[in-house]
Design a protein around this motif. Structure first.
Motif, short mmCIF file in Angstrom:
data_model
loop_
_atom_site.label_atom_id
_atom_site.label_comp_id
_atom_site.label_asym_id
_atom_site.label_seq_id
_atom_site.Cartn_x
_atom_site.Cartn_y
_atom_site.Cartn_z
N GLU A 1 5.32 0.95 2.73
CA GLU A 1 5.04 2.39 2.69
C GLU A 1 6.33 3.20 2.68
OE1 GLU A 1 2.28 4.28 2.58
OE2 GLU A 1 0.90 2.58 2.48
N LYS A 2 7.18 2.91 3.65
CA LYS A 2 8.39 3.73 3.83
C LYS A 2 9.32 3.62 2.63
CE LYS A 2 7.70 5.05 8.20
NZ LYS A 2 7.41 6.46 8.56
N PHE A 3 9.41 2.43 2.05
CA PHE A 3 10.31 2.27 0.90
C PHE A 3 9.60 2.59 -0.42
CE2 PHE A 3 12.75 -0.20 4.05
CZ PHE A 3 14.00 0.39 3.86
N GLY A 4 8.36 3.06 -0.32
CA GLY A 4 7.68 3.56 -1.50
C GLY A 4 7.28 2.50 -2.51
N ILE A 5 6.95 1.34 -2.02
CA ILE A 5 6.48 0.28 -2.94
C ILE A 5 4.98 0.13 -2.72
CG2 ILE A 5 6.81 -2.10 -3.73
CD1 ILE A 5 9.61 -1.95 -2.49
N THR A 6 4.24 1.02 -3.38
CA THR A 6 2.79 1.08 -3.18
C THR A 6 2.11 1.33 -4.52
OG1 THR A 6 2.83 3.47 -2.88
CG2 THR A 6 3.08 2.12 -0.88
N ALA A 7 0.82 1.06 -4.56
CA ALA A 7 0.05 1.34 -5.78
C ALA A 7 0.13 2.83 -6.12
CB ALA A 7 -1.40 0.89 -5.59
N GLU B 1 9.11 -4.67 -8.31
CA GLU B 1 9.59 -5.83 -7.55
C GLU B 1 10.28 -5.29 -6.30
OE1 GLU B 1 11.11 -9.83 -9.20
OE2 GLU B 1 12.95 -8.68 -8.89
N ALA B 2 9.95 -5.85 -5.16
CA ALA B 2 10.53 -5.36 -3.89
C ALA B 2 11.96 -5.89 -3.75
CB ALA B 2 9.66 -5.80 -2.72
N ALA B 3 12.80 -5.45 -4.67
CA ALA B 3 14.18 -5.94 -4.75
C ALA B 3 14.95 -4.96 -5.61
CB ALA B 3 14.20 -7.34 -5.38
N VAL B 4 16.25 -5.19 -5.79
CA VAL B 4 17.05 -4.27 -6.60
C VAL B 4 16.67 -4.38 -8.08
CG1 VAL B 4 18.99 -4.27 -4.98
CG2 VAL B 4 18.98 -5.89 -6.90
N SER C 1 11.30 -10.95 0.72
CA SER C 1 11.46 -9.50 0.53
C SER C 1 11.35 -8.80 1.87
CB SER C 1 10.37 -8.96 -0.40
OG SER C 1 9.14 -8.89 0.32
N ILE C 2 11.28 -7.46 1.83
CA ILE C 2 11.01 -6.70 3.06
C ILE C 2 9.68 -7.10 3.67
CG2 ILE C 2 12.43 -4.68 2.56
CD1 ILE C 2 9.83 -3.32 1.52
N GLY C 3 8.86 -7.82 2.92
CA GLY C 3 7.60 -8.34 3.46
C GLY C 3 7.83 -9.27 4.64
#
Lengths: 672, 672
Positions: A654-660, A614-617, A466-468
């Motif tokens: 953070e930037k892509f908004g995948i946060t708790a 999910e950090a994906a589409v 992922s972007i990870g």
């Protein structure tokens, strides 16, 4: 070509080869579809190969020590089907030839290994067969090193055309075979100078002989219609320590009006031209009729290997029971008994330690305990060994000097690696796994699809999922690749959340008999979410309740892999605000889809809103979010809707908004 | 290596090359991430190339007649960023170098063409740059043939590493370049004998010199640290009529403790080792500081091409206004004014004729009228010209003998074709399109993804787009490939239902400036569904009401491509049973998603049940069937949930249950 002279020079050979030509013409005519030219052009080569060199027993097509015959130029499938029928395969009676390319027939348009024994692999997508063959030859070397020459000693023969040799994958295959010095691999190149669009030089002027030599192969050039030359070349190739390429100069659609033209490549169905070709061959029987003497001389070829096979069975019986069982177990794709306990022990240890570990590292931890108890594994990576964590301490390097080595440095050859792994599984006795970055499933994709179609359990270890992945940026960050693998029928995509789920995923991958597995693993460290040890493999159900709501169940968070711990964080925040929240970990959507409806309902009851993370589409998620028939729940998704970017991983999340926080906000917005 | 001797032998060269090395060390150190070894190893080659050969003007990085410099080994991005900074690019001030690999920086982990001028293409996925470069060189030849040497006369230089050369795509690229005799293409091979896993011979023993020669290239071997030898080799390469490969023997991470090791490939961040390397270089300034004299000598290189550029502008101005406008229009990716009327005329004709036509044939009909008015198109196919219907009467064959030919026989090289097309778009002035079977998007996939990421309008003509392909069987029948392309961000997937929609899709593809298009076209004939001529391009809205319900609207059938006519048949049957049924044709999901909510609601109002129909997997459909936020409608899907099979197409549609009768049954079942 003077066909009469050819016929007179070698009448017995001629009649056998012509049986292939005539059956091909008749079958393609009946189907009004297919490829006539290649089987007709390569009939001489195939006849000599089967008559004088190929070790096989038509009555035992699955004999493990048979030579393998791989038709890389799969469009010429009638060559293979003719050979199977002529040599007396019980699975290919004449009816099959007559039903070429029809619904339910084993004589499909292109050879499909899962339809019948005698078809070693599924070909048609060009270059795949020759790349599979590298895996077949590796498997033979590895098994010979392990079980001895008395039970493993065979060749891999390949027929490849210009299409196979132009495809990029052929470069990866021949480079790997050259490096590994796979001397028992013999490629017969159908050098007919014709492709679909016209003469080869429309698009290519490569000197194939020089090219193969540059890759470390022996090359022999012959007239592909001269049975003596074919025989001598095969004899020389069998003696080589290098892999061999025999360049067979042939005439596509020999003797037909379309000879030496691109028209000859396809379906030759004109009845007058068909009859004229048969006349030129001196073939006088009616459609689909092979004269009895010709058929029986072919059937004698089919039984030629019977005694070798029974002698082999005696030698196998001579092995110690332990070794024989081991040999047979691996061939049957049965896991060793100790596997399950080994996995459970690791799970228990991981739950107790509760460390923060990247799942690529978790995968290495699994392999460290699995490889010693499962000697049929062969690991590898496409030049990312340290990143994919695919090499364990005990494997050693597979090389010409050490055929017992169980780790392959595939080089920067994702596609060749995947196809070679497929070849190893198809050969039998080997469980290969190989790694690259998840994003480069793109490169391996045609072979990954074929693993699924062929129903074989190849294992693809795809890290940095992922972007990870962080700074390497969007060229290396998968966003659509989970969706791609999930869209493919008969593929298990595992995205484990921690070491425990990784161990469970590996157990499923290594016990699968007919489904390939994609392990989607992180670069970045993940906390352990499965802190309570359970004997049961929860990943086998595809999805399960990791943490239930306290109080009234208002929301269900469904997450995979690296996002499960985010969901757990969000749950804690939501519960603190009095919003009862369940977290479902969903490491394998395909296995969840296979569960009965009652189980699926228990995990995802109608009513509470659902948020997928999910950090994906999002593609592929709606079935679980919206309900299989719709109307089930209000739903949202936290993931990616664009390519990633180059920056440290935490910043990207953070930037892509995948946060708790984003998950909490989404739940609250949906609650209204 | 005796660095002192090197320095003393060519002190001016040394200081310039060392500026690259020092900036690389500092940037990677600051980011704690990146690849140091390659820029350090190739600094000498790049310095000589930029100083003495590369035609460019740092003040005008988009000058159409500049030489192109392509860093195929994209992980060595600091080489490119250093060069851009040093030569005075306004987009790469020192701050960018300091922000290497950080959020928002133009200095991304791997070069990304869309972030800044001066970056010709996006590289990192190995082999893509060298394959793009073939397209750059084709574009130069084609434009030179069309507009003359006075305005088009430049070279394409590529730096490629062992990774690029091991990837299969490199085989396709060099074979194509060799056949087409692209003499102005010059590849500099960073022959450092190191990959990530270790020495190259872990995985490869290919003789690259012999390999390139076998493909028809000139090869020159040099010491890649000797500026005189580099200069001479480049001079010789520029004179060649064949493409040239210069094998540059280099030391990865020259002068660093990690020199000549795989550790040297990655991020060299140890501060003591960094300082020791700088000491060995004789580099005494602090981090990121380039001595003023060195910087100004580099800036002089950056302005070296300014006069050539202004002279070129004068020559461009000398062209007739018509030719100059044509040149500039194509560079700006503006469609010719006549395109729109041409498409409309064809649509009208097709609606009136209402023939049954395969959409691959419809596509050919479009190209027959478009190619004559849009001279910047270059068509081609990966050896399926007659099947993809990509060649029109006026194109001619692009070859060494005819550079005005606009059709390329790419050979069996789907991946190389896709990447070469990307290169042509990136070069500018060309609109390439190329065909293969839809199933073989798998082979082209890495380049198709990059087209989307790079924001370029490459056109992929993918025919035989379902089980409608028939007898060739499941190896050739796409089922997941629509989902795969749709999962990819910034990709338009068009699946037109007839000639009218095909013409509309082509119009959108040929006017796109930043999004690639996938045209999914049938093998089998389809009736015309757009029998009423409309000036407006309805496909531009992604989906529209093709036929509305009569009476109360109870069901909405949503279909694409070959299944739209099935939906129309089903509608007739349902209406006959009194069930009001709307048919929505959805040729492009992505464009429909871009419409405003009001339009989407009008096409798909909440309430009536919905059935999606597409001879492919369901993945990607649920958004439209279940509603974007769920709870909208009861829904069903008629399509594929497995691979296909080998049989005649009509029989496959029956067997897999994709029929008007099945649609009717599904609607009635959902109505309960």
């Amino acid at each position: 070509m003077d066909l009469t002279a050819m016929r007179n020079a070698n009448p017995d050979h001629w009649s056998k080869a012509t049986a292939i030509r005539a059956l091909t013409l008749d079958a393609v005519h009946a189907a009004s579809s297919g490829h006539s030219g290649m089987p007709i052009g390569m009939a001489d080569v195939a006849t000599v190969l089967f008559e004088k060199h190929l070790k096989f027993d038509a009555a035992a097509p699955d004999w493990p020590d048979r030579d393998r015959f791989i038709l890389s130029a799969g469009h010429g499938s009638m060559l293979l089907y003719s050979l199977l029928y002529l040599t007396g395969s019980s699975e290919f009676p004449l009816e099959e030839i007559k039903n070429f390319r029809q619904w339910g027939a084993k004589t499909a348009g292109h050879p499909e290994n899962f339809l019948a024994s005698g078809i070693e692999t599924t070909t048609g997508p060009l270059g795949q067969g020759i790349a599979n063959s590298v895996g077949f030859a590796i498997a033979e070397e590895a098994q010979r090193a392990r079980f001895g020459k008395k039970v493993v000693d065979h060749h891999t023969y390949v027929i490849a055309g210009d299409g196979c040799l132009m495809e990029g994958i052929s470069h990866e295959a021949i480079g790997l075979a050259g490096r590994l010095q796979l001397g028992k691999l013999i490629v017969l190149w159908d050098n007919n100078n014709i492709t679909i669009d016209g003469k080869v030089d429309l698009s290519d002027c490569t000197n194939q002989v020089a090219r193969f030599k540059a890759a470390g192969w022996q090359v022999i050039e012959i007239d592909g219609h001269d049975p003596v030359a074919i025989d001598e070349a095969l004899t020389a190739a069998r003696k080589s320590r290098k892999p061999s390429m025999i360049a067979c100069k042939t005439h596509i659609a020999l003797g037909h009006a379309a000879q030496d033209t691109s028209k000859g490549h396809g379906a030759l169905t004109d009845p007058d031209q068909l009859q004229a070709a048969k006349d030129a061959y001196g073939w006088t029987t009616g459609p689909f009729v092979v004269p009895e003497d010709v058929k029986s001389s072919w059937e004698a070829i089919g039984t030629r290997g019977a005694s070798a096979r029974t002698e082999w069975e005696a030698r196998l019986a001579d092995l110690s029971e332990r070794r024989r069982d081991e040999f047979n177990r691996a061939y049957a794709l049965e896991a060793p008994k100790r596997l399950s306990a080994t996995i459970r022990a690791l799970k228990k240890q991981a739950s107790e330690a509760a460390n923060k570990v990247a799942t690529r590292k978790s995968s290495e931890m699994v392999l460290e305990v699995v490889n010693p108890v499962m000697k049929e594994t062969i690991g590898g990576s496409a030049d990312l060994t340290g990143s994919n964590n695919t090499k364990t301490g005990d494997l050693g390097m597979f090389s010409p000097e050490d055929r017992k080595g169980r780790y392959i440095y595939y080089g920067i050859r994702e596609h060749g690696m995947a196809a070679a792994m497929n070849g190893m599984v198809l050969h039998g006795g080997i469980r290969p796994y190989g790694g690259t970055f998840m994003c480069f499933t793109d490169y391996a994709r045609p072979a990954m699809r074929l693993a699924a179609l062929m129903r074989i359990p190849t294992v693809f270890v795809m890290t940095h999922d992922s972007i990870g992945l962080g700074e390497d940026g969007p060229t290396h960050q998968p966003v659509e690749h989970l969706a791609i693998s999930r869209a493919t029928p008969n593929t298990h995509v595992f995205r484990p959340a921690d070491t425990v789920e990784t161990a469970e995923a590996w157990e499923l991958a290594l016990t699968s008999k007919s489904t390939p597995s994609v392990l989607s693993l992180t670069r970045q460290g993940l906390p352990t979410v499965r802190t309570e040890h359970k004997q049961k493999n929860l990943t086998a159900q595809g999805a399960y309740v990791l943490a239930d709501a306290e109080g009234k169940r208002q929301a269900i968070l469904i997450a995979t892999g690296s996002e499960v711990s985010l969901a757990m964080e969000a749950r804690a925040m939501l519960q603190a605000d009095g919003i009862g929240t369940r977290v479902v970990s969903m490491p394998c959507m395909e296995l969840f889809a296979e569960q009965d409806e009652a189980y699926r309902r228990r995990v995802l009851p109608a009513g509470p809103l659902r948020v997928g993370i999910e950090a994906a589409v999002r593609q592929g998620w709606d079935r679980w979010l919206l309900g299989e028939r719709g109307r089930e729940a209000k739903a949202g998704f936290i993931g990616m809707d664009s390519f990633g970017a180059s920056a440290p991983a935490e910043e990207l999340y953070e930037k892509f908004g995948i946060t708790a926080e984003a998950i909490v906000a989404k739940v609250k917005a949906l609650l209204g």
